[in-house]
Scaffold this motif. Structure first.
Motif, PDB file in Angstrom:
ATOM      1  N   SER A 160      17.831  64.340 -11.036  1.00 38.75           N
ATOM      2  CA  SER A 160      17.877  63.284 -10.025  1.00 38.75           C
ATOM      3  C   SER A 160      19.197  63.247  -9.260  1.00 38.75           C
ATOM      4  N   GLY A 161      20.208  63.962  -9.750  1.00 40.25           N
ATOM      5  CA  GLY A 161      21.526  63.912  -9.118  1.00 40.25           C
ATOM      6  C   GLY A 161      21.654  64.680  -7.821  1.00 40.25           C
ATOM      7  N   PRO A 162      21.127  65.916  -7.747  1.00 36.78           N
ATOM      8  CA  PRO A 162      21.320  66.721  -6.537  1.00 36.78           C
ATOM      9  C   PRO A 162      20.501  66.196  -5.352  1.00 36.78           C
ATOM     10  N   SER A 163      20.896  66.630  -4.167  1.00 41.50           N
ATOM     11  CA  SER A 163      20.124  66.289  -2.977  1.00 41.50           C
ATOM     12  C   SER A 163      18.801  67.047  -2.997  1.00 41.50           C
ATOM     13  N   GLU A 164      17.826  66.503  -2.264  1.00 40.64           N
ATOM     14  CA  GLU A 164      16.515  67.152  -2.222  1.00 40.64           C
ATOM     15  C   GLU A 164      16.617  68.551  -1.630  1.00 40.64           C
ATOM     16  N   ASN A 165      17.467  68.725  -0.635  1.00 42.48           N
ATOM     17  CA  ASN A 165      17.649  70.028  -0.012  1.00 42.48           C
ATOM     18  C   ASN A 165      18.197  71.045  -1.009  1.00 42.48           C
ATOM     19  N   ALA A 166      19.189  70.632  -1.814  1.00 42.50           N
ATOM     20  CA  ALA A 166      19.764  71.531  -2.810  1.00 42.50           C
ATOM     21  C   ALA A 166      18.735  71.893  -3.875  1.00 42.50           C
ATOM     22  N   LYS A 167      17.908  70.948  -4.263  1.00 44.12           N
ATOM     23  CA  LYS A 167      16.885  71.207  -5.277  1.00 44.12           C
ATOM     24  C   LYS A 167      15.862  72.224  -4.766  1.00 44.12           C
ATOM     25  N   ILE A 168      15.436  72.064  -3.530  1.00 48.72           N
ATOM     26  CA  ILE A 168      14.447  72.981  -2.956  1.00 48.72           C
ATOM     27  C   ILE A 168      15.038  74.385  -2.837  1.00 48.72           C
ATOM     28  N   GLN A 169      16.281  74.464  -2.357  1.00 48.07           N
ATOM     29  CA  GLN A 169      16.914  75.770  -2.198  1.00 48.07           C
ATOM     30  C   GLN A 169      17.170  76.427  -3.550  1.00 48.07           C
ATOM     31  N   GLY A 170      17.575  75.629  -4.557  1.00 45.57           N
ATOM     32  CA  GLY A 170      17.793  76.177  -5.886  1.00 45.57           C
ATOM     33  C   GLY A 170      16.517  76.714  -6.492  1.00 45.57           C
ATOM     34  N   GLU A 171      15.427  75.969  -6.329  1.00 45.63           N
ATOM     35  CA  GLU A 171      14.139  76.453  -6.821  1.00 45.63           C
ATOM     36  C   GLU A 171      13.728  77.727  -6.097  1.00 45.63           C
ATOM     37  N   ALA A 172      13.943  77.774  -4.791  1.00 46.26           N
ATOM     38  CA  ALA A 172      13.563  78.957  -4.008  1.00 46.26           C
ATOM     39  C   ALA A 172      14.339  80.184  -4.468  1.00 46.26           C
ATOM     40  N   GLU A 173      15.611  79.997  -4.785  1.00 44.99           N
ATOM     41  CA  GLU A 173      16.434  81.125  -5.230  1.00 44.99           C
ATOM     42  C   GLU A 173      15.965  81.636  -6.592  1.00 44.99           C
ATOM     43  N   ALA A 174      15.650  80.718  -7.501  1.00 46.62           N
ATOM     44  CA  ALA A 174      15.156  81.115  -8.817  1.00 46.62           C
ATOM     45  C   ALA A 174      13.774  81.762  -8.708  1.00 46.62           C
ATOM     46  N   ARG A 175      12.946  81.275  -7.802  1.00 46.13           N
ATOM     47  CA  ARG A 175      11.624  81.876  -7.632  1.00 46.13           C
ATOM     48  C   ARG A 175      11.720  83.251  -6.976  1.00 46.13           C
ATOM     49  N   PHE A 176      12.722  83.462  -6.151  1.00 47.78           N
ATOM     50  CA  PHE A 176      12.976  84.808  -5.627  1.00 47.78           C
ATOM     51  C   PHE A 176      13.166  85.770  -6.795  1.00 47.78           C
ATOM     52  N   MET A 177      14.027  85.401  -7.733  1.00 48.14           N
ATOM     53  CA  MET A 177      14.313  86.272  -8.875  1.00 48.14           C
ATOM     54  C   MET A 177      13.066  86.481  -9.734  1.00 48.14           C
ATOM     55  N   ARG A 178      12.342  85.418  -9.985  1.00 49.14           N
ATOM     56  CA  ARG A 178      11.133  85.528 -10.802  1.00 49.14           C
ATOM     57  C   ARG A 178      10.103  86.425 -10.132  1.00 49.14           C
ATOM     58  N   GLY A 179       9.953  86.285  -8.823  1.00 44.79           N
ATOM     59  CA  GLY A 179       8.989  87.108  -8.101  1.00 44.79           C
ATOM     60  C   GLY A 179       9.326  88.583  -8.165  1.00 44.79           C
TER      61      GLY A 179
END
Length: 557
Positions: free
Chosen positions: A122-141
């Protein structure tokens, strides 16, 4: 400094796999992941270990043992971690299979944990959360693309803790694995920023670049239209690919090219310590650290490849590569005019190498047993610490290329040519010829598959990609690829001969090489992994997908 501290602490949280079990979770710190994701900076730091630690056991040996050894760019008959792949004789006991499976699933499991923790924070901004998830999903993909391509199936999961409790299960179909990887990369393309504040981190154009590669794979694995679970190709000699994914590969490549990347002016600069890390051509690199891995830095975030290719203490601090050298098949493939790329990739008799301080191959006393009968690999060798002040035993301090812009250019040309026998399309020719011009080769007006095949093999030699090029072809022209690999000069000897166009002549056929059949287009699971999960060997099952989060129309139209 805070970012580095967070990254180091989170490395402990992310190491959810040991060498013995990719699902075993060990928390080596008192830190709580829910409290770590309390700021935008913490999210960025949490993702960073996915760039090195997780990939280590895949990168250090297996990536090139398969990517180049299996494809016969490398001969290494005295190396247990290469020779079986070169000779089509690997079994479930072969070294490297367990380590690679565990390393790639370490990327998956760690990415899952980062994604789920970010979503719950709940601490990070929504933009940071979306970008962080996108970066991790890049690696997973990317990891799932490798798993699905190498083994022809994979266990798809998004919750590591749940999967740990349900580890005995069948794998999912190869096409489902590719679809899962595509969805991850499409999410990354839609949600990553155009540029990152920290050098070396992937952006949306990186995701488009990887999509251009994976779409080409999917084009061969499906018949027509967007994947729906039932349009799976079963005729591996049908001779054509799915036009839908060929078109997407073209669009993704063009999107990547719109980004900030550009070809380096000189091919050799791609593999110089001063210009290799995060240069303009790097679409995606593993971010390894410089320093002594036997000191405070520790193993796991170091690039060990230089030790496996260094052939002498005169050229590297570690030198296990005296008998790991370029195959005759690769040496004779070089066009006589293709000297720039050859010089930057392999050592040939009597040539001098500036990156090694003017070293001439071979130099008296450097330990090369038969100096006129092998071309050692220089692409990942940078000299000793005494010479360059950066390399150490077991660590070059260089990042590892996972994709360069040159590959995207060639992906574009291949996608444009599609199911035709040749193309003179202006866009395809522009980018195809850009790769050749940089290498000092003449331009062409028309290209065929054989032209693209040559460029891909020579441009990316020793970068762990050539076997995947052959695999992609085998999805729709299998017998052609079988004929090709079974007629290569494998494990054969050769010798220096100035009268030959390649300056080397065939000497004697190799021994211990098996004839490849269709079973050799995927690798066996290790005995260890089959013991842990006997259902891996069962018929793969379908994965149940939900609605797509990102559509092709949203990305390309």
């Amino acid at each position: 400094m805070k970012s580095k501290i967070l990254s180091s602490a989170l490395a402990g949280l992310l190491m959810l796999s040991s060498c013995s079990d990719f699902l075993e979770q060990t928390n080596t710190t008192q830190a709580n992941e829910n409290t770590f994701y309390d700021s935008d900076e913490a999210v960025a730091a949490a993702v960073y270990p996915l760039y090195n630690y997780c990939w280590n056991n895949f990168n250090n040996k297996f990536s090139w043992a398969v990517g180049d050894g299996r494809a016969n760019n490398i001969t290494a008959q005295y190396s247990d971690y290469v020779k079986f792949y070169c000779n089509f004789t690997e079994t479930s006991l072969t070294e490297g299979l367990e380590e690679a499976w565990g390393s790639l699933y370490l990327v998956v499991s760690s990415s899952n944990n980062v994604i789920n923790a970010i979503r719950a924070s709940s601490g990070p901004s929504e933009n940071a959360k979306i970008q962080g998830e996108a970066e991790a999903r890049f690696m997973r993909g990317v990891a799932y693309w490798y798993i699905g391509t190498i083994w022809g199936r994979a266990i798809i999961y998004t919750d590591t803790k749940y999967q740990q409790q349900h580890a005995i299960c069948p794998a999912h179909r190869q096409t489902d694995v590719m679809e899962f990887a595509i969805r991850d990369l499409e999410f990354a393309a839609a949600n990553l920023p155009a540029a990152q504040s920290q050098s070396g981190r992937v952006n949306r154009y990186s995701a488009y670049g990887l999509l251009s590669r994976i779409y080409l794979s999917m084009a061969g694995l499906t018949t027509e239209g967007e994947y729906n679970g039932s349009n799976i190709a079963t005729d591996y000699n049908r001779g054509t690919r799915n036009p839908y994914y060929l078109d997407l590969a073209k669009k993704a490549a063009l999107k990547c090219i719109e980004g900030p990347f550009k070809l380096m002016d000189e091919y050799e600069d791609l593999f110089e310590l001063a210009t290799q890390n995060n240069n303009s051509e790097s679409v995606f690199q593993l971010q390894f650290m410089a320093g002594d891995p036997q000191g405070a830095m520790g193993f796991g975030c170091n690039n060990q490849m230089t030790a496996f290719f260094g052939w002498s203490t005169m050229v590297a601090d570690g030198n296990w590569g005296g008998s790991t050298y370029a195959s005759y098949d690769l040496v004779k493939t070089y066009d006589a005019k293709d000297r720039k790329r050859r010089h930057a990739t392999i050592c040939t008799y009597g040539e001098s190498y500036d990156k090694l301080g003017g070293y001439t191959f071979p130099t008296d006393g450097d330990g090369v047993g038969k100096p006129k009968e092998q071309c050692n690999i220089i692409k990942h060798v940078y000299g000793t610490h005494a010479y360059n002040g950066q390399t150490y035993l077991h660590n070059s301090g260089a990042n590892a290329y996972m994709m360069r812009l040159a590959e995207v250019y060639l992906n574009l040309a291949e996608a444009v040519m599609g199911n035709n026998s040749s193309t003179s399309d202006e866009t395809a020719m522009t980018y195809y010829n850009a790769v050749r011009t940089r290498a000092g080769m003449e331009t062409k007006r028309v290209i065929t598959y054989d032209d693209i095949h040559y460029e891909r093999r020579i441009e990316l030699a020793m970068e762990g990609q050539y076997w995947y090029d052959l695999l992609r072809r085998s999805y729709y022209k299998r017998q052609e690829v079988l004929n090709f690999v079974n007629n290569q000069h494998r494990n054969c000897s050769y010798e220096f001969d100035e009268t030959e166009p390649s300056q080397y002549a065939f000497k004697e056929e190799g021994k211990g090489v098996s004839t490849a059949d269709e079973s050799r287009f995927t690798f066996p699971f290790s005995d260890v992994d089959l013991t842990r999960n006997p259902q891996l060997g069962n018929t793969p099952v379908a994965y149940e997908f939900g609605e797509k989060e990102v559509t092709a129309d949203q990305l390309y139209n």
